[in-house]
Enzyme design. Structure first.
Site, PDB file in Angstrom:
ATOM      1  N   MET A 278      10.755  14.352   1.868  1.00 51.41           N
ATOM      2  CA  MET A 278      11.583  13.127   1.855  1.00 51.41           C
ATOM      3  C   MET A 278      13.069  13.463   1.803  1.00 51.41           C
ATOM      4  O   MET A 278      13.825  12.789   1.124  1.00 51.41           O
ATOM      5  CB  MET A 278      11.232  12.270   0.620  1.00 51.41           C
ATOM      6  CG  MET A 278       9.810  11.793   0.622  1.00 51.41           C
ATOM      7  SD  MET A 278       9.414  10.863  -0.868  1.00 51.41           S
ATOM      8  CE  MET A 278       9.270  12.154  -2.087  1.00 51.41           C
TER       9      MET A 278
ATOM     10  N   ASP B 135      -1.729   4.033   3.754  1.00 51.12           N
ATOM     11  CA  ASP B 135      -0.290   4.194   3.947  1.00 51.12           C
ATOM     12  C   ASP B 135       0.037   4.141   5.432  1.00 51.12           C
ATOM     13  O   ASP B 135      -0.803   4.434   6.276  1.00 51.12           O
ATOM     14  CB  ASP B 135       0.164   5.553   3.398  1.00 51.12           C
ATOM     15  CG  ASP B 135       0.324   5.496   1.896  1.00 51.12           C
ATOM     16  OD1 ASP B 135       0.233   4.391   1.339  1.00 51.12           O
ATOM     17  OD2 ASP B 135       0.529   6.561   1.288  1.00 51.12           O
TER      18      ASP B 135
ATOM     19  N   LYS C 172       5.061  -0.076   4.955  1.00 52.84           N
ATOM     20  CA  LYS C 172       5.881  -1.160   5.498  1.00 52.84           C
ATOM     21  C   LYS C 172       5.128  -1.777   6.668  1.00 52.84           C
ATOM     22  O   LYS C 172       4.588  -1.079   7.500  1.00 52.84           O
ATOM     23  CB  LYS C 172       7.206  -0.602   5.993  1.00 52.84           C
ATOM     24  CG  LYS C 172       8.204  -0.469   4.877  1.00 52.84           C
ATOM     25  CD  LYS C 172       9.542  -0.068   5.415  1.00 52.84           C
ATOM     26  CE  LYS C 172      10.490   0.192   4.268  1.00 52.84           C
ATOM     27  NZ  LYS C 172      11.566   1.076   4.645  1.00 52.84           N
TER      28      LYS C 172
HETATM   29  N1  SAH Z   1       1.583  12.959  -0.409  1.00 48.20           N
HETATM   30  C1  SAH Z   1       2.251  13.451   0.774  1.00 48.20           C
HETATM   31  C2  SAH Z   1       3.742  13.307   0.698  1.00 48.20           C
HETATM   32  C3  SAH Z   1       4.211  11.883   0.719  1.00 48.20           C
HETATM   33  S1  SAH Z   1       5.945  11.748   0.603  1.00 48.20           S
HETATM   34  C4  SAH Z   1       1.837  14.902   1.019  1.00 48.20           C
HETATM   35  O1  SAH Z   1       1.209  15.527   0.162  1.00 48.20           O
HETATM   36  O2  SAH Z   1       2.131  15.392   2.105  1.00 48.20           O
HETATM   37  C5  SAH Z   1       6.390  11.553   2.297  1.00 48.20           C
HETATM   38  C6  SAH Z   1       7.023  12.810   2.815  1.00 48.20           C
HETATM   39  O3  SAH Z   1       6.021  13.752   3.144  1.00 48.20           O
HETATM   40  C7  SAH Z   1       7.803  12.625   4.077  1.00 48.20           C
HETATM   41  O4  SAH Z   1       9.097  12.155   3.814  1.00 48.20           O
HETATM   42  C8  SAH Z   1       7.828  14.034   4.603  1.00 48.20           C
HETATM   43  O5  SAH Z   1       8.769  14.821   3.904  1.00 48.20           O
HETATM   44  C9  SAH Z   1       6.455  14.529   4.235  1.00 48.20           C
HETATM   45  N2  SAH Z   1       5.489  14.379   5.333  1.00 48.20           N
HETATM   46  C10 SAH Z   1       4.379  13.645   5.340  1.00 48.20           C
HETATM   47  N3  SAH Z   1       3.710  13.798   6.507  1.00 48.20           N
HETATM   48  C11 SAH Z   1       4.425  14.659   7.244  1.00 48.20           C
HETATM   49  C12 SAH Z   1       4.262  15.230   8.539  1.00 48.20           C
HETATM   50  N4  SAH Z   1       3.220  14.939   9.310  1.00 48.20           N
HETATM   51  N5  SAH Z   1       5.208  16.090   8.982  1.00 48.20           N
HETATM   52  C13 SAH Z   1       6.260  16.399   8.209  1.00 48.20           C
HETATM   53  N6  SAH Z   1       6.457  15.901   6.985  1.00 48.20           N
HETATM   54  C14 SAH Z   1       5.558  15.044   6.495  1.00 48.20           C
END
Ligand code: SAH
Length: 490
Positions: free
Chosen positions: A385, A251, A273
């Site tokens: 998100m 990703d 992307k």
């Molecule tokens: N599977 C991931 C979530 C993916 S959805 C998990 O378990 O964390 C993507 C969302 O995850 C982003 O929009 C944000 O809300 C959050 N996210 C992922 N990495 C982040 C980070 N380093 N800091 C803050 N939010 C994060």
């Protein structure tokens, strides 16, 4: 080579440790792990050594060291804090022909004790000739991280099948060929993944077909959580599987440092992307993964955070299961956990919050979240998100009964060098977020504990690091321009 590495068989062998302090205790435990019958020479013992003596697991000789104590001993270790005594032990042992180690004194020792990685029966000994023990420890840690967790079980099972294989293949050459196929191929792969039945089936096939000239590649998918950003938060299991993979489908949020765990010859494909903003759909990612696995590739599907928390990992394993392909899932530290820890915000806290909800304000299509469920008191709410709809989120929560003064924190780029933490209340957070130009990726944490972080925040992001993280990832030169059919063909 200053020393010859060997593995000593010490089961039930009499061994002597001179000294009764903590260093001696470590040596006693080491000898006991190898099954030795240990006698300790010391009048004072640590509490643990005294307990071992009381349980008759070691023998204590409470007097001073005497040469006659070496009679019948295979090995002696001098571990007192008196250099003179240690040297006397060393001299006496040399005269008596008993192997002797003086702790931290390679010159007085006839053998030295390596740093040990113990996945019995696989044991790796690391020595630096006594010159750099800390370096040996470092190497040990690195090897431990790299070595498959079940390597010991693999060796044990190979041992169990040895006789069978000996009967089946008449010549040494055939047997060696078999074992090479065994360790490179599907049987070992199954055993390392704890799929003993599949391993047995694969072995039966191999033995009955008897026509497999080369190792058949076994395709498998690893659905791996890479954590929220800090490479230190990648699990050992994740590192192992990333470094095994032939293909890594990652990703956009997975950082360069984490991709560095991949083999140099592995194919790295960014399925987020790409720089020219071509979007690859979830369906295409799944098809790409399935196609690679079908071709016999080990595919690591590397996702931010945890694969099963807003990671669409469920859809991917469903597709693999439907296709009858093997897969493993490795959990990762989800953004909620990483961001909360690095911002000093406990997700539960006695008296303030007794449950946590992971949710999103942004559902597929026109669906609205169930705000009345999300607006429960006494809990911490972590929204993924959702930075695009902070105002609506705050409004809805207040409308559904959460006090406007409830603390809120937004953690942007949590756990990375670019981490920013914005604090406010439900009443203020929408304006604050606009003013601070908060951008994804960020989580919104709502609840009483979100107000605690200011004193508890311990993690200082590095303001001098180079540019926003997403830019760094996108500038990766190893990013393949996304080309669906050609990547599968390659
Ligand atoms: N599977 C991931 C979530 C993916 S959805 C998990 O378990 O964390 C993507 C969302 O995850 C982003 O929009 C944000 O809300 C959050 N996210 C992922 N990495 C982040 C980070 N380093 N800091 C803050 N939010 C994060």
């Amino acid at each position: 080579m200053d020393h010859l590495p060997v593995f000593l068989q010490l089961k039930h062998s009499p061994c002597l440790v001179v000294g009764g302090g903590t260093v001696a205790e470590r040596k006693v435990r080491l000898l006991m792990r190898a099954g030795a019958a240990v006698t300790v020479v010391a009048s004072d013992l640590t509490d643990d050594l005294a307990r071992l003596r009381d349980e008759d697991r070691i023998v204590q000789h409470a007097g001073a060291f005497r040469g006659r104590l070496l009679a019948g001993m295979r090995v002696v270790i001098a571990a007192t804090d008196d250099n003179e005594v240690n040297r006397q032990v060393s001299r006496t042992a040399e005269d008596a022909g008993v192997l002797c180690n003086v702790v931290d004194d390679a010159a007085s020792s006839s053998f030295i004790v390596p740093a040990i990685v113990d996945r019995s029966p696989v044991v790796i000994a690391i020595g630096t000739g006594g010159k750099a023990p800390v370096l040996a420890q470092r190497l040990k840690t690195q090897i431990e991280a790299w070595l498959p967790t079940r390597i010991g079980a693999l060796a044990t099972q190979a041992g169990r099948w040895r006789q069978l294989i000996k009967r089946r293949f008449a010549t040494m050459r055939e047997r060696r060929r078999f074992w090479q196929r065994f360790f490179d191929g599907p049987i070992a792969e199954h055993l390392l993944a704890n799929r003993k039945r599949d391993a047995e089936r694969a072995l039966r096939l191999e033995l009955t077909e008897n026509v497999i000239p080369h190792a058949r590649p076994v395709g498998e998918a690893y659905i791996v959580g890479a954590g929220p950003g800090d490479p230190g938060l990648v699990t050992i299991r994740a590192q192992q599987l990333i470094s095994r993979a032939d293909v890594v489908l990652y990703d956009r949020l997975v950082s360069e440092e984490i991709l560095d765990f991949a083999r140099k010859d592995a194919k790295l494909v960014c399925v987020g992307k790409t720089a020219n903003n071509v979007t690859i759909t979830q369906k295409e990612i799944t098809e790409l993964m399935v196609a690679y696995v079908r071709k016999g590739r080990r595919v690591c599907r590397l996702k931010g955070g945890d694969p099963f928390v807003f990671g669409r990992g469920g859809e991917e394993v469903q597709a693999l299961a439907d296709a009858g392909l093997p897969f493993q899932v490795v959990p990762g530290i989800s953004a909620a956990l990483g961001c909360a820890a690095y911002a000093g915000i406990p997700l539960t806290h006695r008296g303030l919050s007794s449950s946590v909800t992971f949710a999103t304000a942004k559902l597929d299509g026109d669906q609205a979240p169930d705000w009345s469920t999300l607006a429960q008191p006494g809990q911490t709410l972590v929204l993924y998100m959702s930075v695009g709809s902070v105002a609506e989120t705050a409004e809805q929560l207040i409308e559904h009964g959460i006090a406007a003064k409830t603390p809120v924190a937004i953690v942007e780029n949590g756990t990375t060098d670019q981490q920013r933490v914005l604090r406010g209340t439900l009443a203020t957070i929408a304006n604050d977020a606009v003013e601070a130009h908060i951008r994804a990726p960020a989580v919104i944490i709502v609840g009483a504990t979100a107000g605690m972080g200011e004193e508890l925040g311990w993690f200082a992001a590095n303001p001098n690091s180079s540019g926003p993280r997403s830019n760094r990832v996108l500038s990766r030169h190893r990013d393949l321009p996304y080309s669906y059919s050609s990547s599968v063909a390659g």
